[in-house]
Scaffold this motif. Structure first.
Motif, PDB file in Angstrom:
ATOM      1  N   SER A  55       0.844  -1.190   0.000  1.00  0.00           N
ATOM      2  CA  SER A  55       0.000   0.000   0.000  1.00  0.00           C
ATOM      3  C   SER A  55       0.881   1.243   0.000  1.00  0.00           C
ATOM      4  O   SER A  55       2.045   1.199   0.410  1.00  0.00           O
ATOM      5  N   HIS A  56       0.292   2.342  -0.467  1.00  0.00           N
ATOM      6  CA  HIS A  56       1.010   3.618  -0.511  1.00  0.00           C
ATOM      7  C   HIS A  56       0.060   4.709  -0.028  1.00  0.00           C
ATOM      8  O   HIS A  56      -1.047   4.876  -0.582  1.00  0.00           O
ATOM      9  N   LYS A  57       0.494   5.407   1.034  1.00  0.00           N
ATOM     10  CA  LYS A  57      -0.318   6.469   1.635  1.00  0.00           C
ATOM     11  C   LYS A  57      -1.730   5.981   1.966  1.00  0.00           C
ATOM     12  O   LYS A  57      -2.722   6.674   1.722  1.00  0.00           O
ATOM     13  N   GLY A  58      -1.794   4.744   2.481  1.00  0.00           N
ATOM     14  CA  GLY A  58      -3.070   4.191   2.899  1.00  0.00           C
ATOM     15  C   GLY A  58      -3.905   3.560   1.802  1.00  0.00           C
ATOM     16  O   GLY A  58      -4.951   2.988   2.064  1.00  0.00           O
ATOM     17  N   MET A  59      -3.433   3.634   0.558  1.00  0.00           N
ATOM     18  CA  MET A  59      -4.198   3.054  -0.550  1.00  0.00           C
ATOM     19  C   MET A  59      -3.633   1.679  -0.901  1.00  0.00           C
ATOM     20  O   MET A  59      -2.460   1.558  -1.260  1.00  0.00           O
ATOM     21  N   LEU A  60      -4.460   0.644  -0.774  1.00  0.00           N
ATOM     22  CA  LEU A  60      -4.051  -0.722  -1.099  1.00  0.00           C
ATOM     23  C   LEU A  60      -3.754  -0.814  -2.587  1.00  0.00           C
ATOM     24  O   LEU A  60      -4.583  -0.433  -3.420  1.00  0.00           O
ATOM     25  N   MET A  61      -2.564  -1.305  -2.939  1.00  0.00           N
ATOM     26  CA  MET A  61      -2.125  -1.333  -4.335  1.00  0.00           C
ATOM     27  C   MET A  61      -2.235  -2.717  -4.974  1.00  0.00           C
ATOM     28  O   MET A  61      -1.998  -2.861  -6.177  1.00  0.00           O
ATOM     29  N   VAL A  62      -2.567  -3.748  -4.173  1.00  0.00           N
ATOM     30  CA  VAL A  62      -2.611  -5.116  -4.690  1.00  0.00           C
ATOM     31  C   VAL A  62      -3.878  -5.813  -4.200  1.00  0.00           C
ATOM     32  O   VAL A  62      -4.528  -5.366  -3.266  1.00  0.00           O
ATOM     33  N   SER A  63      -4.183  -6.940  -4.821  1.00  0.00           N
ATOM     34  CA  SER A  63      -5.373  -7.707  -4.449  1.00  0.00           C
ATOM     35  C   SER A  63      -5.053  -8.694  -3.328  1.00  0.00           C
ATOM     36  O   SER A  63      -3.891  -9.011  -3.065  1.00  0.00           O
ATOM     37  N   GLU A  64      -6.098  -9.204  -2.707  1.00  0.00           N
ATOM     38  CA  GLU A  64      -5.927 -10.233  -1.672  1.00  0.00           C
ATOM     39  C   GLU A  64      -5.295 -11.486  -2.275  1.00  0.00           C
ATOM     40  O   GLU A  64      -4.459 -12.136  -1.644  1.00  0.00           O
ATOM     41  N   GLU A  65      -5.661 -11.813  -3.496  1.00  0.00           N
ATOM     42  CA  GLU A  65      -5.079 -12.984  -4.170  1.00  0.00           C
ATOM     43  C   GLU A  65      -3.574 -12.811  -4.361  1.00  0.00           C
ATOM     44  O   GLU A  65      -2.813 -13.768  -4.207  1.00  0.00           O
ATOM     45  N   TYR A  66      -3.148 -11.600  -4.679  1.00  0.00           N
ATOM     46  CA  TYR A  66      -1.710 -11.354  -4.856  1.00  0.00           C
ATOM     47  C   TYR A  66      -0.972 -11.499  -3.529  1.00  0.00           C
ATOM     48  O   TYR A  66       0.118 -12.052  -3.479  1.00  0.00           O
ATOM     49  N   ILE A  67      -1.564 -11.040  -2.450  1.00  0.00           N
ATOM     50  CA  ILE A  67      -0.951 -11.180  -1.124  1.00  0.00           C
ATOM     51  C   ILE A  67      -0.840 -12.660  -0.756  1.00  0.00           C
ATOM     52  O   ILE A  67       0.188 -13.101  -0.243  1.00  0.00           O
ATOM     53  N   GLU A  68      -1.869 -13.443  -1.053  1.00  0.00           N
ATOM     54  CA  GLU A  68      -1.806 -14.887  -0.811  1.00  0.00           C
ATOM     55  C   GLU A  68      -0.681 -15.517  -1.622  1.00  0.00           C
ATOM     56  O   GLU A  68       0.039 -16.398  -1.137  1.00  0.00           O
ATOM     57  N   PHE A  69      -0.507 -15.065  -2.865  1.00  0.00           N
ATOM     58  CA  PHE A  69       0.599 -15.535  -3.705  1.00  0.00           C
ATOM     59  C   PHE A  69       1.949 -15.192  -3.078  1.00  0.00           C
ATOM     60  O   PHE A  69       2.846 -16.035  -3.007  1.00  0.00           O
ATOM     61  N   LEU A  70       2.096 -13.957  -2.588  1.00  0.00           N
ATOM     62  CA  LEU A  70       3.348 -13.544  -1.944  1.00  0.00           C
ATOM     63  C   LEU A  70       3.664 -14.411  -0.719  1.00  0.00           C
ATOM     64  O   LEU A  70       4.826 -14.784  -0.498  1.00  0.00           O
ATOM     65  N   VAL A  71       2.647 -14.722   0.051  1.00  0.00           N
ATOM     66  CA  VAL A  71       2.847 -15.572   1.234  1.00  0.00           C
ATOM     67  C   VAL A  71       3.339 -16.952   0.804  1.00  0.00           C
ATOM     68  O   VAL A  71       4.265 -17.508   1.410  1.00  0.00           O
ATOM     69  N   ARG A  72       2.758 -17.514  -0.253  1.00  0.00           N
ATOM     70  CA  ARG A  72       3.223 -18.825  -0.755  1.00  0.00           C
ATOM     71  C   ARG A  72       4.673 -18.752  -1.216  1.00  0.00           C
ATOM     72  O   ARG A  72       5.482 -19.630  -0.916  1.00  0.00           O
ATOM     73  N   VAL A  73       5.025 -17.683  -1.937  1.00  0.00           N
ATOM     74  CA  VAL A  73       6.402 -17.517  -2.415  1.00  0.00           C
ATOM     75  C   VAL A  73       7.358 -17.391  -1.234  1.00  0.00           C
ATOM     76  O   VAL A  73       8.416 -18.026  -1.202  1.00  0.00           O
ATOM     77  N   ALA A  74       7.001 -16.587  -0.242  1.00  0.00           N
ATOM     78  CA  ALA A  74       7.847 -16.410   0.940  1.00  0.00           C
ATOM     79  C   ALA A  74       8.013 -17.729   1.694  1.00  0.00           C
ATOM     80  O   ALA A  74       9.105 -18.057   2.162  1.00  0.00           O
ATOM     81  N   ASN A  75       6.938 -18.492   1.806  1.00  0.00           N
ATOM     82  CA  ASN A  75       7.029 -19.787   2.481  1.00  0.00           C
ATOM     83  C   ASN A  75       7.927 -20.757   1.716  1.00  0.00           C
ATOM     84  O   ASN A  75       8.679 -21.528   2.321  1.00  0.00           O
ATOM     85  N   GLN A  76       7.892 -20.704   0.388  1.00  0.00           N
ATOM     86  CA  GLN A  76       8.792 -21.533  -0.424  1.00  0.00           C
ATOM     87  C   GLN A  76      10.244 -21.120  -0.189  1.00  0.00           C
ATOM     88  O   GLN A  76      11.133 -21.969  -0.078  1.00  0.00           O
ATOM     89  N   LYS A  77      10.492 -19.825  -0.106  1.00  0.00           N
ATOM     90  CA  LYS A  77      11.840 -19.335   0.162  1.00  0.00           C
ATOM     91  C   LYS A  77      12.313 -19.781   1.543  1.00  0.00           C
ATOM     92  O   LYS A  77      13.484 -20.116   1.721  1.00  0.00           O
ATOM     93  N   MET A  78      11.410 -19.782   2.515  1.00  0.00           N
ATOM     94  CA  MET A  78      11.760 -20.250   3.847  1.00  0.00           C
ATOM     95  C   MET A  78      12.142 -21.731   3.806  1.00  0.00           C
ATOM     96  O   MET A  78      13.133 -22.141   4.435  1.00  0.00           O
ATOM     97  N   GLU A  79      11.417 -22.523   3.060  1.00  0.00           N
ATOM     98  CA  GLU A  79      11.749 -23.945   2.904  1.00  0.00           C
ATOM     99  C   GLU A  79      13.130 -24.097   2.267  1.00  0.00           C
ATOM    100  O   GLU A  79      13.914 -24.950   2.672  1.00  0.00           O
ATOM    101  N   GLU A  80      13.435 -23.282   1.256  1.00  0.00           N
ATOM    102  CA  GLU A  80      14.751 -23.328   0.609  1.00  0.00           C
ATOM    103  C   GLU A  80      15.847 -22.929   1.606  1.00  0.00           C
ATOM    104  O   GLU A  80      16.949 -23.478   1.577  1.00  0.00           O
ATOM    105  N   ASN A  81      15.562 -21.961   2.474  1.00  0.00           N
ATOM    106  CA  ASN A  81      16.529 -21.569   3.511  1.00  0.00           C
ATOM    107  C   ASN A  81      16.839 -22.752   4.423  1.00  0.00           C
ATOM    108  O   ASN A  81      17.990 -22.965   4.804  1.00  0.00           O
ATOM    109  N   ILE A  82      15.791 -23.481   4.801  1.00  0.00           N
ATOM    110  CA  ILE A  82      15.978 -24.611   5.705  1.00  0.00           C
ATOM    111  C   ILE A  82      16.824 -25.663   5.037  1.00  0.00           C
ATOM    112  O   ILE A  82      17.742 -26.222   5.594  1.00  0.00           O
TER     113      ILE A  82
END
Length: 97
Positions: free
Chosen positions: A70-97
């Motif tokens: 978000s920028h200045k309080g305005m959400l710039m992405v969709s909920e689906e995109y945030i869910e995608f980011l969480v999946r990507v971050a979790n995959q990166k965490m698995e790769e770290n492990i």
């Protein structure tokens, strides 16, 4: 999502990469570990020599992620995109492990 929708400033989704610090007795030990780390794909690794001669080798992953949501309080992405980011971050965490 509720907290994100209530935010009135800038919000960034951030995943920090793996970092492993090793204190080395000799510079050549740090150099050997650095070579192994880089050859293993940890390209952001490095050696630091402190003022007192302390030699530290840092093994660093390249698995980082930083995305504005978000920028200045305005959400710039969709909920689906945030869910995608969480999946990507979790995959990166698995790769770290």
């Amino acid at each position: 999502m509720t907290a994100l929708e209530k935010a009135n400033g800038d919000v960034v989704f951030k995943f920090e990469p793996f970092v492993f610090h090793v204190l080395c007795r000799e510079l050549q030990d740090a150099q050997l570990l650095h070579s192994v780390a880089v050859d293993s794909g940890f390209r952001n690794s490095g050696i630091t020599v402190g003022r007192g001669g302390k030699i530290t080798m840092a093994v660093r992953s390249t698995h980082c992620l930083e995305v504005p949501l978000s920028h200045k309080g305005m959400l710039m992405v969709s909920e689906e995109y945030i869910e995608f980011l969480v999946r990507v971050a979790n995959q990166k965490m698995e790769e770290n492990i």
